[in-house]
Design an enzyme around this catalytic site. Structure first.
Site, PDB file in Angstrom:
ATOM      1  N   ARG A  67       0.807  -1.211   0.000  1.00 17.83           N
ATOM      2  CA  ARG A  67       0.000   0.000   0.000  1.00 17.83           C
ATOM      3  C   ARG A  67       0.855   1.282   0.000  1.00 17.83           C
ATOM      4  O   ARG A  67       0.692   2.162  -0.838  1.00 17.83           O
ATOM      5  CB  ARG A  67      -0.839  -0.047   1.278  1.00 17.83           C
ATOM      6  CG  ARG A  67      -1.923   0.908   1.428  1.00 17.83           C
ATOM      7  CD  ARG A  67      -2.650   0.554   2.719  1.00 17.83           C
ATOM      8  NE  ARG A  67      -3.350  -0.721   2.596  1.00 17.83           N
ATOM      9  CZ  ARG A  67      -4.567  -0.826   2.085  1.00 17.83           C
ATOM     10  NH1 ARG A  67      -5.213   0.234   1.683  1.00 17.83           N
ATOM     11  NH2 ARG A  67      -5.156  -2.002   1.977  1.00 17.83           N
ATOM     12  N   THR A  68       1.762   1.356   0.932  1.00 21.97           N
ATOM     13  CA  THR A  68       2.600   2.552   1.051  1.00 21.97           C
ATOM     14  C   THR A  68       3.542   2.689  -0.150  1.00 21.97           C
ATOM     15  O   THR A  68       3.741   3.771  -0.688  1.00 21.97           O
ATOM     16  CB  THR A  68       3.417   2.501   2.361  1.00 21.97           C
ATOM     17  OG1 THR A  68       2.518   2.305   3.441  1.00 21.97           O
ATOM     18  CG2 THR A  68       4.191   3.781   2.596  1.00 21.97           C
TER      19      THR A  68
ATOM     20  N   ARG B 199      11.407   2.052   3.927  1.00 25.99           N
ATOM     21  CA  ARG B 199      10.671   1.410   5.013  1.00 25.99           C
ATOM     22  C   ARG B 199      11.536   0.290   5.580  1.00 25.99           C
ATOM     23  O   ARG B 199      12.232  -0.403   4.830  1.00 25.99           O
ATOM     24  CB  ARG B 199       9.358   0.828   4.501  1.00 25.99           C
ATOM     25  CG  ARG B 199       8.444   0.362   5.626  1.00 25.99           C
ATOM     26  CD  ARG B 199       7.191  -0.253   5.052  1.00 25.99           C
ATOM     27  NE  ARG B 199       6.243  -0.642   6.073  1.00 25.99           N
ATOM     28  CZ  ARG B 199       5.211   0.109   6.435  1.00 25.99           C
ATOM     29  NH1 ARG B 199       5.007   1.280   5.860  1.00 25.99           N
ATOM     30  NH2 ARG B 199       4.359  -0.310   7.334  1.00 25.99           N
TER      31      ARG B 199
ATOM     32  N   HIS C  35       5.895   7.191  11.042  1.00 28.06           N
ATOM     33  CA  HIS C  35       5.364   7.021   9.686  1.00 28.06           C
ATOM     34  C   HIS C  35       4.835   8.392   9.265  1.00 28.06           C
ATOM     35  O   HIS C  35       3.642   8.595   9.163  1.00 28.06           O
ATOM     36  CB  HIS C  35       4.258   5.956   9.702  1.00 28.06           C
ATOM     37  CG  HIS C  35       3.838   5.483   8.346  1.00 28.06           C
ATOM     38  ND1 HIS C  35       4.459   5.890   7.182  1.00 28.06           N
ATOM     39  CD2 HIS C  35       2.855   4.639   7.959  1.00 28.06           C
ATOM     40  CE1 HIS C  35       3.872   5.303   6.157  1.00 28.06           C
ATOM     41  NE2 HIS C  35       2.898   4.547   6.599  1.00 28.06           N
TER      42      HIS C  35
ATOM     43  N   LYS D 118      22.199 -10.049   2.402  1.00 35.34           N
ATOM     44  CA  LYS D 118      23.605 -10.460   2.439  1.00 35.34           C
ATOM     45  C   LYS D 118      24.330  -9.810   3.616  1.00 35.34           C
ATOM     46  O   LYS D 118      25.550  -9.867   3.710  1.00 35.34           O
ATOM     47  CB  LYS D 118      24.297 -10.052   1.134  1.00 35.34           C
ATOM     48  CG  LYS D 118      23.773 -10.791  -0.079  1.00 35.34           C
ATOM     49  CD  LYS D 118      24.535 -10.367  -1.329  1.00 35.34           C
ATOM     50  CE  LYS D 118      23.748 -10.699  -2.577  1.00 35.34           C
ATOM     51  NZ  LYS D 118      23.759  -9.599  -3.545  1.00 35.34           N
TER      52      LYS D 118
END
Ligand code: ZN
Lengths: 305, 138
Positions: A51-52, A101, A129, A80
């Site tokens: 969504r974001t 994010r 957020h 990694k």
């Protein structure tokens, strides 16, 4: 250079400017469609949030820019064992702006320390957020025409719901706002918010467990999802998740110009029958999310003058 | 070293009895070549018993850490056998690698090379928060 890591990074003037730009994009989107031509947004999603990510990518594409990135840690260099700093330093070379994010709190801040391009925090665990908060502020501004003098009710999981904490904190900078917190005892707003945000700014608020009894006072009702992953025990979740479901019947007592918001996704805390009510603003909120991200990208790329 | 006479250095006085070793470690005094004296359980009119640390060298000491560890400490600066300054350390605005963030959701929990930086957010209650995740660290 400026980053957006925490909503508190923005002054009230900067927030107002972003809202103002978003309003003009809404009024005439076409005139913005080439403003980011030749620019690249990197969406670095170390944990999935479709969504974001889509909201950011759509915002950049609508501005005429391009996007690249990854949508989970497995497909990234983090798998990694590369540090956030190194990843961001590398991606800075490929892009003009980064939306990041990460499941760990503070990771975007760490990224911003080594980045050579602006970094936007697109969510760091349960912490910040800021673009969700900007979305919420734009929604209120669009629907009410102001960010002052209203009564806002927050309903549901107010303990873990970071969108709530962040929006409450942001709203304390505006005047004439009354807060009503509606939640079960188990999920009331945290102490730090009461002490360090509300009491510190001498803001009065009421707490209640009853949605029906308090709905008539509200200009805005902010519903939240009771997230399963916040509970250790299935029984508690099942018992609490249905506590506060908004239905057409409960809305009968509400003001005719109530604005119902929700950060989405919803589970069942708003009955589907409410969707057709003109007071339901949560899908409009999704569009506002894209507009405010467009404004933010323009601002951070210094393309507003 | 005669523990009563320091030429150039510091006397860290009024340390809470029993806390001298903690301060010794925080200041990394073990790494120094000069003489360092730890006096434990010295008699004090004010405190009953106290610890004292004497450092016989003009090294830069991390006064900030002392302010965090114990605001009642007194620092005496000695230059050419004379006490040139006596003061109590302030609570520092920022602490680097003094307290670690314990939040398992914090980025510092998976990236070991990051310095643990804590910011004083509430001087009245001496509250420090992690610079990354903002959780309380003390
Ligand atoms: Zn932390």
């Amino acid at each position: 250079m400026k980053h957006l890591i925490d909503i508190k990074d923005l002054s009230i003037e900067e927030i107002n400017e972003l809202i103002c730009v978003a309003n003009s994009i809404i009024a005439d989107e076409n005139s913005y469609s080439q403003m980011c031509r030749g620019k690249i947004l990197a969406t670095l999603f170390f944990e999935p949030s479709t969504r974001t990510r889509l909201s950011f990518e759509s915002a950049m594409l609508r501005l005429g820019g391009q996007v690249l990135g990854f949508s989970s840690a497995n497909s990234s260099s983090a798998a990694k064992g590369e540090s956030v700093s190194d990843t961001i330093r590398t991606v800075s070379c490929y892009s003009d702006i980064i939306a990041m994010r990460h499941p760990k709190e503070g990771a975007p801040f760490v990224g911003s320390l080594t980045s050579t391009v602006p970094v936007i925090n697109a969510g760091d665990g349960g912490h910040n957020h800021p673009t969700q908060t900007l979305t919420d502020l734009l929604t209120i501004h669009q629907e009410k025409g102001r960010l002052t003098n209203f009564t806002i009710g927050f309903c549901g999981d107010l303990k873990f719901g970071r969108t709530v904490h962040s929006l409450v904190t942001a709203l304390t900078r505006y005047t004439g706002i009354k807060f009503v917190f509606i939640s079960p005892h188990e999920l009331t707003i945290p102490e730090y918010l009461k002490k360090e945000v509300l009491a510190k700014n001498q803001i009065a608020y009421t707490e209640t467990t009853n949605l029906e009894d308090s709905i008539h006072d509200l200009d805005i009702l902010y519903m939240t999802r009771v997230q399963k992953e916040r509970f250790f025990n299935e029984d508690d979740y099942v018992r609490l998740k249905d506590y506060y479901i908004l239905t057409k019947a409960k809305l009968e007592k509400a003001k005719t110009d109530l604005c119902i918001m929700h950060p989405l996704p919803r589970v069942n805390e708003i009955a589907v029958e409410v969707d057709s009510d003109p007071r339901a603003c949560y899908f409009k909120q999704v569009s506002y999310g894209r507009y405010i991200r467009m404004a933010l990208i323009l601002k951070l790329l210094d393309l507003l003058n | 070293m005669n523990i009563d006479t320091i030429k150039n250095g510091y006397v860290i006085d009024h340390i809470k009895a029993g806390q001298a070793m903690e301060i010794y470690d925080y200041l990394r005094l073990g790494d120094l070549d000069c003489s360092v004296a730890i006096i434990k359980n010295a008699r004090s009119q004010k405190m009953g018993r106290k610890d004292i640390i004497k450092i016989d060298q003009n090294i830069p000491i991390d006064i900030d850490v002392l302010g965090y560890l114990d605001p009642n400490i007194t620092i005496n600066v000695i230059r050419n056998n004379e006490k040139v300054k006596k003061f109590k350390p302030d609570l520092p605005e920022k602490l680097v690698n003094v307290i670690s963030c314990k939040n398992p959701r914090c980025i510092t929990s998976i990236e070991q090379e990051l310095p643990h930086i804590c910011i004083l957010t509430d001087p009245e209650n001496r509250t420090y928060r992690c610079q990354y995740c903002e959780s309380k660290v003390n």
